[in-house]
Design an enzyme around this catalytic site. Structure first.
Site, short mmCIF file in Angstrom:
data_model
loop_
_atom_site.label_atom_id
_atom_site.label_comp_id
_atom_site.label_asym_id
_atom_site.label_seq_id
_atom_site.Cartn_x
_atom_site.Cartn_y
_atom_site.Cartn_z
N LYS A 1 31.78 39.88 46.76
CA LYS A 1 32.83 39.75 47.77
C LYS A 1 32.27 39.05 49.00
O LYS A 1 31.23 39.44 49.53
CB LYS A 1 33.30 41.14 48.20
CG LYS A 1 34.73 41.44 47.89
CD LYS A 1 35.07 42.78 48.50
CE LYS A 1 36.45 43.19 48.13
NZ LYS A 1 36.80 44.47 48.75
C1 E4P Z 1 40.13 44.96 49.15
O1 E4P Z 1 39.37 44.50 48.34
C2 E4P Z 1 39.76 45.87 50.23
O2 E4P Z 1 38.69 46.68 49.83
C3 E4P Z 1 40.86 46.80 50.63
O3 E4P Z 1 42.05 46.52 50.01
C4 E4P Z 1 40.85 47.17 52.06
O4 E4P Z 1 42.07 47.69 52.43
P1 E4P Z 1 42.36 48.89 53.41
O5 E4P Z 1 43.12 48.32 54.55
O6 E4P Z 1 43.15 49.85 52.61
O7 E4P Z 1 41.02 49.44 53.83
#
Ligand code: E4P
Length: 214
Positions: free
Chosen positions: A83
């Site tokens: 990522k």
């Molecule tokens: C995506 O890969 C992220 O880890 C995630 O969706 C973050 O989202 P949140 O706003 O629920 O923390």
């Protein structure tokens, strides 16, 4: 549409695997920090539990550092995806990693323009954070839909991960717009199964079954 779980909890991943509906995992530094375990050994365990793509995030913010970290993360398992944050240095890193055959998930996407940039750089996945956009008073799904149109227009192979889902409605909208993947927290995956009429209906069937001579 593929279902990814957005967590680093081994218990949650095992439960979702047991339901037979899990296609992959997305972790992030926040999820990892909640588990109180070393990054590498935790991600290694997750990769062994879920055979699908498992995203693990770099924390460097310069392209050179991101590429170095990504090469290291990539060695954890065959199903790893790195990522990378969608900043200029990140886009640069995505392009370099693509040339090395390392799969990437462009994270923290909040606009269709960013979605276009990461596809041009060769990201394997693009993650628009729809729920966070909704929280900020914008329409997150509209951004995801625009990215989908752009990818369809030009035949980009980058897969869209509708991320930061806030409820079953986001999963449903993602499926209706033809997104490749939705990543969701465990609670949302659980909610997908639930309908009070299913529970009431089943209770009645089981009660009536008792009246059938056995
Ligand atoms: C995506 O890969 C992220 O880890 C995630 O969706 C973050 O989202 P949140 O706003 O629920 O923390």
């Amino acid at each position: 549409m593929k279902f990814f779980i957005d967590t680093a909890s081994v218990d949650e991943i095992k439960q979702a695997m047991d339901w037979g509906i899990l296609d992959g995992v997305t972790t992030n530094p926040t999820h990892i920090s909640k588990e109180g375990r070393k990054f590498r050994e935790l991600v290694e365990e997750i990769c062994a539990i879920c055979p699908g793509p498992v995203s693990a995030e770099v924390v460097a913010t310069d392209a050179e550092g991101m590429v170095r970290e990504a090469r290291d993360i990539n060695k954890i398992a065959d199903n790893i995806v790195v990522k990378i944050p969608t900043i200029p240095e990140g886009v640069k890193a995505i392009k370099l990693l693509k040339e090395e055959g390392i799969k990437t998930n462009a994270t923290l996407i909040f606009s269709a323009a960013q979605g276009l940039l990461v596809a041009k750089a060769g990201a394997t996945y693009a993650s628009p954070f729809v729920g966070r956009l909704d929280n900020a008073g914008q329409d997150g799904m509209e951004v995801a839909e625009q990215i989908k149109t752009i990818y369809d227009n030009y035949g980009f192979p980058t897969e869209i991960i509708v991320a930061a889902a806030r409820g079953p409605h986001h999963v449903l909208y993602a499926a209706l717009m033809g997104a490749h993947i939705t990543t969701m927290r465990f609670e949302i995956m659980e909610q997908l199964f639930q309908h009070p009429m299913t529970d009431v209906g089943l209770e009645r069937f089981l009660e009536d079954w008792k009246k059938v001579p056995q």
